[in-house]
Scaffold this motif. Sequence first.
Motif, PDB file in Angstrom:
ATOM      1  N   ASP A 100       0.832  -1.167   0.126  1.00  0.00           N
ATOM      2  CA  ASP A 100       0.081   0.105  -0.225  1.00  0.00           C
ATOM      3  C   ASP A 100       1.055   1.310   0.005  1.00  0.00           C
ATOM      4  O   ASP A 100       0.509   2.172  -0.726  1.00  0.00           O
ATOM      5  CB  ASP A 100      -0.995  -0.118   1.389  1.00  0.00           C
ATOM      6  CG  ASP A 100      -2.006  -1.088   1.083  1.00  0.00           C
ATOM      7  OD1 ASP A 100      -2.390  -1.442  -0.099  1.00  0.00           O
ATOM      8  OD2 ASP A 100      -2.500  -1.442   2.357  1.00  0.00           O
ATOM      9  N   GLN A 101       2.163   1.341   0.820  1.00  0.00           N
ATOM     10  CA  GLN A 101       2.824   2.327   0.975  1.00  0.00           C
ATOM     11  C   GLN A 101       3.519   2.756  -0.505  1.00  0.00           C
ATOM     12  O   GLN A 101       3.549   3.807  -1.034  1.00  0.00           O
ATOM     13  CB  GLN A 101       3.954   2.197   1.896  1.00  0.00           C
ATOM     14  CG  GLN A 101       3.402   2.446   3.338  1.00  0.00           C
ATOM     15  CD  GLN A 101       4.328   1.945   4.342  1.00  0.00           C
ATOM     16  OE1 GLN A 101       5.048   0.957   4.214  1.00  0.00           O
ATOM     17  NE2 GLN A 101       4.748   2.976   5.268  1.00  0.00           N
ATOM     18  N   LYS A 145       2.245   1.539  -3.452  1.00  0.00           N
ATOM     19  CA  LYS A 145       1.305   2.232  -4.468  1.00  0.00           C
ATOM     20  C   LYS A 145       0.899   3.619  -4.133  1.00  0.00           C
ATOM     21  O   LYS A 145       0.324   4.249  -5.045  1.00  0.00           O
ATOM     22  CB  LYS A 145      -0.130   1.141  -4.255  1.00  0.00           C
ATOM     23  CG  LYS A 145       0.259  -0.220  -4.821  1.00  0.00           C
ATOM     24  CD  LYS A 145      -0.975  -1.021  -4.673  1.00  0.00           C
ATOM     25  CE  LYS A 145      -0.436  -2.318  -5.340  1.00  0.00           C
ATOM     26  NZ  LYS A 145      -1.967  -3.519  -4.783  1.00  0.00           N
ATOM     27  N   SER A 146       1.014   4.143  -3.092  1.00  0.00           N
ATOM     28  CA  SER A 146       0.544   5.465  -2.707  1.00  0.00           C
ATOM     29  C   SER A 146       1.595   6.516  -3.335  1.00  0.00           C
ATOM     30  O   SER A 146       1.466   7.645  -3.304  1.00  0.00           O
ATOM     31  CB  SER A 146       0.360   5.623  -1.151  1.00  0.00           C
ATOM     32  OG  SER A 146       1.635   5.709  -0.716  1.00  0.00           O
ATOM     33  N   GLY A 147       2.785   5.999  -3.715  1.00  0.00           N
ATOM     34  CA  GLY A 147       3.840   6.967  -4.133  1.00  0.00           C
ATOM     35  C   GLY A 147       3.399   7.476  -5.456  1.00  0.00           C
ATOM     36  O   GLY A 147       2.507   7.071  -6.294  1.00  0.00           O
ATOM     37  N   ASN A 148       3.999   8.337  -5.853  1.00  0.00           N
ATOM     38  CA  ASN A 148       3.528   9.267  -7.344  1.00  0.00           C
ATOM     39  C   ASN A 148       4.413   8.494  -8.294  1.00  0.00           C
ATOM     40  O   ASN A 148       5.804   8.773  -8.754  1.00  0.00           O
ATOM     41  CB  ASN A 148       4.045  10.624  -7.333  1.00  0.00           C
ATOM     42  CG  ASN A 148       3.730  11.393  -8.367  1.00  0.00           C
ATOM     43  OD1 ASN A 148       3.564  10.690  -9.665  1.00  0.00           O
ATOM     44  ND2 ASN A 148       3.793  12.691  -8.519  1.00  0.00           N
TER      45      ASN A 148
END
Length: 137
Positions: free
Chosen positions: A41-42, A44-47
């Motif tokens: 999840d971390q 995937k949350s990146g730009n």
Amino acid sequence: MFDVNWLAIVLAAAAGFVVGGIWYGPIMGKKWMGAVGLSEDQIKSGNMGVIYGGAFAFSLIASWTLAHTFASYASYGAELSVVAKVMTAFGAALGFIVPAIGTNYLFSQKSKALFFIDAGYWLLFYIAMGMVHAYLP
């Protein structure tokens, strides 16, 4: 200054990028995530545009540098074989990239597992680029 094959530069960068997708995906993805302490999840949350765009831009710089190195050898009359070009690329990773990340990881107290995952990637990355530049001079 030296003529380089721009198609080879882009294709070699892309080859290194594909190696990264395989290495940090199905081969070492889970181990890498654990070693850097990130969850899916971390990540995937990146730009992703910035991350992948920046990574590809850095790959292009590395590929151009390798092409420029081979072109400079050729300007002095050297005719390097495929094996010599691949070994030169591997040697650049082993002699410059791996010690640099190793030094950074020692001072930032990163794990040995992360070092070996990332070092393995860079060795494969440069082998892939060396192969493209060897076959598309």
